[in-house]
Design an enzyme around this catalytic site. Sequence first.
Site, short mmCIF file in Angstrom:
data_model
loop_
_atom_site.label_atom_id
_atom_site.label_comp_id
_atom_site.label_asym_id
_atom_site.label_seq_id
_atom_site.Cartn_x
_atom_site.Cartn_y
_atom_site.Cartn_z
N LYS A 159 0.83 -1.21 0.00
CA LYS A 159 0.00 0.00 0.00
C LYS A 159 0.87 1.26 0.00
O LYS A 159 2.08 1.17 0.25
CB LYS A 159 -0.92 -0.03 1.23
CG LYS A 159 -0.15 -0.09 2.54
CD LYS A 159 -1.04 -0.52 3.69
CE LYS A 159 -0.27 -0.49 5.00
NZ LYS A 159 -1.04 -1.10 6.10
N ARG A 218 -10.17 -0.51 14.82
CA ARG A 218 -10.02 0.24 13.58
C ARG A 218 -11.01 -0.41 12.62
O ARG A 218 -12.18 -0.53 12.96
CB ARG A 218 -8.55 0.18 13.12
CG ARG A 218 -8.20 1.22 12.08
CD ARG A 218 -6.71 1.30 11.77
NE ARG A 218 -6.16 0.04 11.25
CZ ARG A 218 -4.95 -0.07 10.69
NH1 ARG A 218 -4.17 0.99 10.58
NH2 ARG A 218 -4.52 -1.23 10.25
N TYR A 275 16.34 29.30 10.42
CA TYR A 275 15.20 30.06 10.96
C TYR A 275 15.17 30.05 12.48
O TYR A 275 15.44 29.02 13.11
CB TYR A 275 13.88 29.42 10.49
CG TYR A 275 13.52 29.69 9.05
CD1 TYR A 275 13.34 30.99 8.59
CD2 TYR A 275 13.33 28.64 8.17
CE1 TYR A 275 12.98 31.23 7.27
CE2 TYR A 275 12.97 28.87 6.84
CZ TYR A 275 12.80 30.17 6.39
OH TYR A 275 12.44 30.39 5.10
N MET A 325 12.01 24.10 4.09
CA MET A 325 11.21 23.38 3.08
C MET A 325 12.07 22.62 2.07
O MET A 325 11.79 21.46 1.76
CB MET A 325 10.28 24.35 2.34
CG MET A 325 9.33 23.64 1.39
SD MET A 325 8.33 24.76 0.41
CE MET A 325 7.27 25.48 1.65
C1 LIG Z 1 -0.22 -2.01 6.77
C2 LIG Z 1 -0.82 -3.30 7.11
C3 LIG Z 1 -0.04 -4.47 7.14
C4 LIG Z 1 1.47 -4.43 7.01
O1 LIG Z 1 1.99 -3.95 8.22
P1 LIG Z 1 3.56 -3.85 8.51
O2 LIG Z 1 3.63 -3.42 9.91
O3 LIG Z 1 4.06 -2.80 7.56
O4 LIG Z 1 4.16 -5.16 8.23
C5 LIG Z 1 -0.68 -5.67 7.32
N1 LIG Z 1 -2.01 -5.73 7.51
C6 LIG Z 1 -2.80 -4.62 7.53
C7 LIG Z 1 -4.25 -4.76 7.76
C8 LIG Z 1 -2.23 -3.37 7.34
O5 LIG Z 1 -2.99 -2.28 7.40
#
Ligand SMILES: *Cc1c(COP(=O)(O)O)cnc(C)c1O
Length: 393
Positions: free
Chosen positions: A55, A152, A274, A333
């Site tokens: 992802k 979640r 800054y 930046m």
């Molecule tokens: C992002 C995610 C993973 C992978 O998690 P890592 O900690 O990067 O290995 C696996 N399962 C779900 C549901 C996730 O959201």
Amino acid sequence: MVSNFKMSAAFDLTDASEEFLAAPLRLTVDLSALADNWRDMAKRSGKSRTAAVIKADAYGLGTEDVGQTLYHAGARDFFVAVPAEGATLRPYAPEARIFVLSGIWPGMEDVFFDNDLVPVIASQEQLAFWMSTVSERGDHPCALHVDTGFNRLGLSLEDALALADDVSRPASFSPVLILSHLACGDDPESPMNRQQLEVFRRVSDAFEGIDSSLSASAGIFLGTEYHFDLTRPGIALYGGEAVNGAKNPMRPVATAEARILQIRDAKVGETVSYGGTCKLARDSRLAIVSAGYADGYLRSLSGSGVAVRNTGIVGAYGYIAGHKVPVAGRVTMDLTIFDVTDVPRNAIAAGDYIELFGRNVALDDVARAAGTIGYELLTSLGLRYERRYIDAL
Ligand SMILES: *Cc1c(COP(=O)(O)O)cnc(C)c1O
């Protein structure tokens, strides 16, 4: 801080493109390290199949190259967050199952069916919509996400158990995977791991005959009982730390470098950047480097001589010519200033590159200096890096 080891040219640049050699910011992605990390995760997963979570543009490193590399390494199950990521991956992983963690919503049917994506159904609303979709369009696999304590995404335990017993569900409704996610997998001591495991076992038993999956990278390190039929590593593939406080066994995959635009001398008592928060305690040499918070080199990496977070860490380090060099003053930046006073004058020059993280500076050490995690640094890299993929396939 004088260091004795010689500058290790981090990479062989003989076949690098002109664009790469001239780029203000460079990102080198080591695809053989990536493939090795996946094989390592597969080995640790024992008898379970090992997926790859790609992802957020493969944690910022590029869906196409990462997807293709992991497919060639043997991955046949991929997880993405949104359907567009799955559509991008599809040509690079032709025979793979691609699971979409955010599930499906009305209007998305075509992208799922055209690209053969598997929605991960996480709520009663999605479930109802999916049941009506498959009743109309016919059989298509889905996965079910069940919440076991994370709060979640996911069906509640009660709803999941009721669904398992529901004889009235349409025949075309065919879940192929039941999954849940650990909240504290990165802490092997947390009692929550076992609590979630017990709850997940009930779900997995109720859906007997359907594969189940509980563990992301961290859960793989918790041991065999956490592995079920499929593991879902993400961060470990990209070389990041999965488990708090343990030595990271993964190979680094991404190295970020930025060009020194100017080196300047500054006098004791003068301030840097800054706000003038960094006051020089000695005559200093400063390297002005072409990377800033717009490149994901987070402003919280600033070094002001005072720890601004409870990590006790005072700013980040870069690496050049065998030396770790601290950030001086606030990250801006487009530019960051490093204190290179301890690097011999003739060892570096304007135009050289400083490593922000990668082979010599651990991703997670930089992340800690920012009060965050490697995941956030990788997914914040932004658009200005010239990318180079090495040792492909
Ligand atoms: C992002 C995610 C993973 C992978 O998690 P890592 O900690 O990067 O290995 C696996 N399962 C779900 C549901 C996730 O959201």
